[in-house]
Design an enzyme around this catalytic site. Structure first.
Site, PDB file in Angstrom:
ATOM      1  N   LYS A 198       0.823  -1.210   0.000  1.00  0.00           N
ATOM      2  CA  LYS A 198       0.000   0.000   0.000  1.00  0.00           C
ATOM      3  C   LYS A 198       0.856   1.258   0.000  1.00  0.00           C
ATOM      4  O   LYS A 198       0.495   2.253  -0.612  1.00  0.00           O
ATOM      5  CB  LYS A 198      -0.961   0.004   1.194  1.00  0.00           C
ATOM      6  CG  LYS A 198      -2.048  -1.033   1.046  1.00  0.00           C
ATOM      7  CD  LYS A 198      -3.332  -0.701   1.774  1.00  0.00           C
ATOM      8  CE  LYS A 198      -4.400  -1.693   1.337  1.00  0.00           C
ATOM      9  NZ  LYS A 198      -5.629  -1.635   2.040  1.00  0.00           N
TER      10      LYS A 198
ATOM     11  N   LYS B 154      -7.352  -9.295  -8.791  1.00  0.00           N
ATOM     12  CA  LYS B 154      -8.584  -9.766  -8.139  1.00  0.00           C
ATOM     13  C   LYS B 154      -9.677  -8.709  -8.274  1.00  0.00           C
ATOM     14  O   LYS B 154      -9.394  -7.511  -8.373  1.00  0.00           O
ATOM     15  CB  LYS B 154      -8.332 -10.123  -6.673  1.00  0.00           C
ATOM     16  CG  LYS B 154      -8.091  -8.951  -5.746  1.00  0.00           C
ATOM     17  CD  LYS B 154      -8.226  -9.377  -4.282  1.00  0.00           C
ATOM     18  CE  LYS B 154      -8.418  -8.125  -3.421  1.00  0.00           C
ATOM     19  NZ  LYS B 154      -8.909  -8.363  -2.094  1.00  0.00           N
TER      20      LYS B 154
ATOM     21  N   LYS C  77     -12.792  -3.523  -4.669  1.00  0.00           N
ATOM     22  CA  LYS C  77     -13.602  -2.312  -4.527  1.00  0.00           C
ATOM     23  C   LYS C  77     -12.942  -1.155  -5.241  1.00  0.00           C
ATOM     24  O   LYS C  77     -13.583  -0.186  -5.605  1.00  0.00           O
ATOM     25  CB  LYS C  77     -13.753  -1.962  -3.045  1.00  0.00           C
ATOM     26  CG  LYS C  77     -14.469  -3.027  -2.247  1.00  0.00           C
ATOM     27  CD  LYS C  77     -14.904  -2.448  -0.899  1.00  0.00           C
ATOM     28  CE  LYS C  77     -15.258  -3.539   0.083  1.00  0.00           C
ATOM     29  NZ  LYS C  77     -14.114  -3.995   0.882  1.00  0.00           N
TER      30      LYS C  77
HETATM   31  P1  ATP Z   1     -11.314  -5.096  -1.697  1.00  0.00           P
HETATM   32  O1  ATP Z   1     -10.007  -5.376  -2.359  1.00  0.00           O
HETATM   33  O2  ATP Z   1     -12.450  -5.399  -2.565  1.00  0.00           O
HETATM   34  O3  ATP Z   1     -11.380  -3.695  -1.109  1.00  0.00           O
HETATM   35  P2  ATP Z   1     -10.460  -6.355   0.628  1.00  0.00           P
HETATM   36  O4  ATP Z   1      -9.914  -7.742   0.554  1.00  0.00           O
HETATM   37  O5  ATP Z   1      -9.446  -5.297   0.603  1.00  0.00           O
HETATM   38  O6  ATP Z   1     -11.523  -6.119  -0.494  1.00  0.00           O
HETATM   39  P3  ATP Z   1     -12.495  -6.570   2.684  1.00  0.00           P
HETATM   40  O7  ATP Z   1     -13.653  -5.827   2.155  1.00  0.00           O
HETATM   41  O8  ATP Z   1     -12.251  -6.385   4.145  1.00  0.00           O
HETATM   42  O9  ATP Z   1     -11.160  -6.128   2.014  1.00  0.00           O
HETATM   43  O10 ATP Z   1     -12.632  -8.092   2.291  1.00  0.00           O
HETATM   44  C1  ATP Z   1     -13.604  -8.916   2.796  1.00  0.00           C
HETATM   45  C2  ATP Z   1     -13.324 -10.335   2.381  1.00  0.00           C
HETATM   46  O11 ATP Z   1     -13.545 -10.479   0.978  1.00  0.00           O
HETATM   47  C3  ATP Z   1     -11.897 -10.803   2.649  1.00  0.00           C
HETATM   48  O12 ATP Z   1     -11.928 -12.038   3.359  1.00  0.00           O
HETATM   49  C4  ATP Z   1     -11.291 -10.972   1.281  1.00  0.00           C
HETATM   50  O13 ATP Z   1     -10.341 -12.018   1.241  1.00  0.00           O
HETATM   51  C5  ATP Z   1     -12.499 -11.266   0.409  1.00  0.00           C
HETATM   52  N1  ATP Z   1     -12.305 -10.843  -0.985  1.00  0.00           N
HETATM   53  C6  ATP Z   1     -12.069  -9.595  -1.428  1.00  0.00           C
HETATM   54  N2  ATP Z   1     -11.946  -9.571  -2.779  1.00  0.00           N
HETATM   55  C7  ATP Z   1     -12.113 -10.858  -3.198  1.00  0.00           C
HETATM   56  C8  ATP Z   1     -12.107 -11.502  -4.494  1.00  0.00           C
HETATM   57  N3  ATP Z   1     -11.919 -10.829  -5.610  1.00  0.00           N
HETATM   58  N4  ATP Z   1     -12.308 -12.831  -4.560  1.00  0.00           N
HETATM   59  C9  ATP Z   1     -12.518 -13.538  -3.429  1.00  0.00           C
HETATM   60  N5  ATP Z   1     -12.544 -13.000  -2.187  1.00  0.00           N
HETATM   61  C10 ATP Z   1     -12.340 -11.687  -2.054  1.00  0.00           C
END
Ligand code: ATP
Ligand code: LTN
Length: 347
Positions: A121, A204, A207
């Site tokens: 980050k 992946k 958001k």
């Molecule tokens: P993002 O990257 O979308 O902001 P994140 O992983 O940073 O998501 P969270 O919103 O806290 O943060 O994630 C919630 C859960 O969703 C976590 O357990 C994460 O591993 C899972 N997750 C996020 N993106 C994916 C994806 N593309 N495929 C599968 N699982 C995911």
């Protein structure tokens, strides 16, 4: 009266998704929330919304409360049952921040500096914009887990290192101050549950992806979701085959299809043998619309009654505090703090 044998205590699981966008996306659902819903019956489950984590990166204060309510509504719409699970907002339970501070004081600076999420980050945004809060993200996460004597933490692969730190901190605290914390296990959710960006299938679904067309937001108009599936990037060739190396785009569509319908990928490959990518996309678009429409309607119903949502969250926070306050009192006692006595009966 015959005595019933006491059932073995259920193991406790805990997890959460940050309120950093106006909606969870399909990757969050397939990769995380859906698994949590399934685990509720078998485990003593704690699910929460890590809003204190959401402010470790740039955020808009006028959006935070709304986003927190949306994620809460989406958890419930997806099947998290506040009667079965403890379900709350992190900032409503002050013990999270309290324990995080205590853990900061037994965490090495070098140890925290090795966390790859922090390095990634800060590489993107530059070290000057990174905050102390972002640096301390993993110790706050450890506090979330350790406060509830959690046995298992179902998270994605990206969180493995934070879990390892949590285990180290629990063991270190127990050795230094006496047995206090349960040392949790990571339950890394299966790789097959990882959903990729529809426009850039090597990243992946996220958001904060580069193109808005790359993600299916669970709260957006289902017509838009259908369009995004139909315009997903596919691969050279025409064959519909699961091959993440050679055909990441088509493979991602097959994963989504299989996850939402329960049909094994091999059956889908057979079903689409000799057909074109377009056929797969049209059918999957329909599957996605059928999935997001009721989820979205239920979320909107819940959002239409924020007082009820807030009531459920208040009840959840109360149940969470009953556990967290006991752990925190033990932590302070073991660390040797002077107890703070109430003035009632002294004056
Ligand atoms: P993002 O990257 O979308 O902001 P994140 O992983 O940073 O998501 P969270 O919103 O806290 O943060 O994630 C919630 C859960 O969703 C976590 O357990 C994460 O591993 C899972 N997750 C996020 N993106 C994916 C994806 N593309 N495929 C599968 N699982 C995911
Ligand atoms: N860091 C996690 C969200 C999170 C979490 C937790 C997950 C914060 N605290 C405690 C499990 C347990 C993420 O980015 N997915």
């Amino acid at each position: 009266m015959t005595l019933q044998p006491t059932p073995a205590a259920k193991k406790r699981i805990l997890s959460g998704a940050k309120p950093t966008a106006d909606s969870l996306h399909l990757g969050n659902y397939i990769g995380a929330v859906r698994n949590w819903v399934d685990m509720q019956a078998e485990y003593d489950a704690v699910f929460f919304i890590p809003d204190l984590h959401a402010i470790t990166v740039d955020f808009d204060p006028s959006e935070l409360a709304k986003r927190t309510r949306i994620v809460a509504a989406q958890y419930i719409a997806a099947g998290i049952d506040p009667d079965k699970s403890i379900f709350f907002v992190q900032s409503h339970v002050p013990e999270h921040a309290q324990l995080a501070w205590a853990l900061n004081c037994i965490t090495g600076f070098g140890e925290a500096s090795r966390m790859t999420q922090f390095k990634d980050k800060t590489q993107k945004s530059g070290a000057d914009t990174a905050t102390l809060g972002l640096f301390a993200y993993p110790t706050l996460m450890a506090a979330d887990i350790l406060l509830y004597r959690t046995d298992l933490v179902p998270v994605g692969e990206d969180q493995r290192q934070h879990l390892e730190l949590t285990r180290n901190l629990a063991q270190r605290f127990n050795t230094k101050f006496g047995d206090t914390f349960t040392v949790p296990e990571a339950t890394i959710l299966k790789e097959s549950a990882k959903i990729y960006d529809l426009q850039n299938p090597s990243a992946k679904m996220s958001k904060t992806g580069e193109s808005p067309n790359g993600a299916i937001q669970l709260l957006e108009d289902p017509k838009i979701a259908a369009k995004r599936i139909k315009s997903a990037v596919t691969d050279a060739g025409t064959e519909i085959r699961f091959d993440p190396e050679e055909k990441p785009g088509v493979s991602n569509l097959l994963t989504i299809y299989s996850s939402l319908t329960g049909k094994p990928v091999a059956d889908l490959e057979a079903e689409y043998e000799g057909k074109m990518y377009g056929h797969l996309k049209v059918d999957l678009a329909e599957v996605v619309v059928d999935f997001v429409t009721p989820l979205r309607n239920r979320t909107n119903e819940l959002m239409a009654d924020p007082a009820e949502l807030d009531r459920l969250l208040a009840l959840g926070a109360e149940r969470a505090r009953e556990i967290a306050s006991v752990t925190m009192a033990q932590v302070y006692e073991r660390m040797g703090f002077l107890p703070s006595h109430s003035l009632a009966g002294v004056r």
